[in-house]
Design an enzyme around this catalytic site. Sequence first.
Site, mmCIF file in Angstrom:
data_model
loop_
_atom_site.group_PDB
_atom_site.id
_atom_site.type_symbol
_atom_site.label_atom_id
_atom_site.label_comp_id
_atom_site.label_asym_id
_atom_site.label_seq_id
_atom_site.Cartn_x
_atom_site.Cartn_y
_atom_site.Cartn_z
ATOM 1 N N ASP A 199 4.435 -4.728 9.894
ATOM 2 C CA ASP A 199 3.644 -5.601 9.026
ATOM 3 C C ASP A 199 2.256 -5.032 8.799
ATOM 4 O OD1 ASP A 199 2.782 -7.828 7.571
ATOM 5 O OD2 ASP A 199 2.012 -8.793 9.370
ATOM 6 N N ASP A 253 0.793 -8.676 -0.365
ATOM 7 C CA ASP A 253 1.421 -9.167 0.857
ATOM 8 C C ASP A 253 2.890 -8.784 0.893
ATOM 9 O OD1 ASP A 253 2.158 -10.505 3.116
ATOM 10 O OD2 ASP A 253 1.332 -12.435 2.511
#
Length: 481
Positions: A307, A92
């Site tokens: 992202d 992440d």
Amino acid sequence: MDSGRRHLIWGLILLFIVIDVVQGNVVFEVQHKYGRMAPLGVLRAHDSRRHGRMLAGVDFQLGGDGSPTNAALYYTKITIGTPPVDYHVQVDTGSDILWVNCKACNGCPTKSDLDIPLKRYDLKASSTGQTITCDQEFCGTVFNSPNPNCKIGMNCEYNVTYGDGSITAGYFVRDNFRLDQVTGNLQTSAMNGSIAFGCSDKQYGDLGSSSQAVDGIIGFGQANTSILSQLALSGKVKKVFSHCLDSKKGGGIFAIGDVVHPKVSRTSLVPNQVHYNVDMKAVQVGDKRVDLTGFFGFGPNRRAIIDSGTTLAYVASDIYDHILAKMMAMQPDLEFHVLEGQFQCFWYTKNVDDGFPVINFVFKDSLSLLVYPHSYLFEVRDTEYCIGWQNSTMQTSNGQQLTILGDIALSDKLVLYDLENETIGWAQYNCSSNIKVKDEASGQAYDVGAHDISSGAIPLRRGKLISIILFLPILLNLIMI
């Protein structure tokens, strides 16, 4: 060497990784959580949960702050303990700590729909595992301040609360990791290291959902609790990482360190942001350019979050309307229908790249991000396509709609995050080919390939294999100074 420096170095060793070789390059095998044919509703639900957390704060019990995200789309297998046990953790770019589920966890998932066996870390079962107490320097380094309620022997605890109400809580431990060291072009060998990480003993909310369950999260965010930032404090690793996701063959690369090939063009990151924000200047849909800077360029900046943990792409209403209008102009006979109550879809029998517009996002410093139709159109079944662009419902603090560019916009590009110079950039690239990453210690540039450097990959039904190359220093030489 004075005692203060000695204590700092030992704290860094606990905080980072102690390796018993002079210099190491480490490989992680990383799988994609969802395949391209996953139901669109699943992808949208994943993004909705993630974005709720992206806009939230964090409640660290010992005074830390930040906004870690949750559940990136890529996860890696790591090996911890003596005897060694394999765990799958999500990779992440927005989260800031590494944690895994622990044996006595209350609310942790017991099964996963991702075809992976779930494991729980058992501290007592590992002869090399140790708890980290709140009075150790590691705790103060992670949370930037000591715990005023700490008593000798108490655990170094953490508590992360996400915007959707999900919670993970636990304590920090340290144990042996088995890592794959890059020793040359497309070559690896095994080495061991000791890593400090979180042991989750409580979870609430969607973190325990079986539809996306893995064993934990490894964070590559910007805060000082991320592995990237922690390693950089040693002065031996640059705060630079990159990824290249292959939409065609399902491969890719995730690397920490300077990429010397391919070369990328860059723009400035917006400073003092939790996530990777950039200023947008325009969007060109086919041959129509839409200026986003207002009257003569004096309007407020329009920002986008880069992202890779988001599956689709979420754009402001005016951008979304321009995209649909141009699609209809190029295909006036196109008839839309709605799938799953929210996705605009249509039937099309020809090559989508020939029939639909290329979308070009233009950022500060004239950096362009080209997104081709084969990337933003999902073929849900033969000749039926759905649009990956979604109308954003999120807003910034000043009321502007927020744009989030996810997997469909970032695939087939080498994306470079340079936190040392506060820039981000990319280059269109064949992500199934090799890149060159520089080893700072030797000055050598090694070829890294998504498929060639992996060994013992776990076959997953919905998997995409990518590889992480971590250029990792050793701190032992500092102790001897």
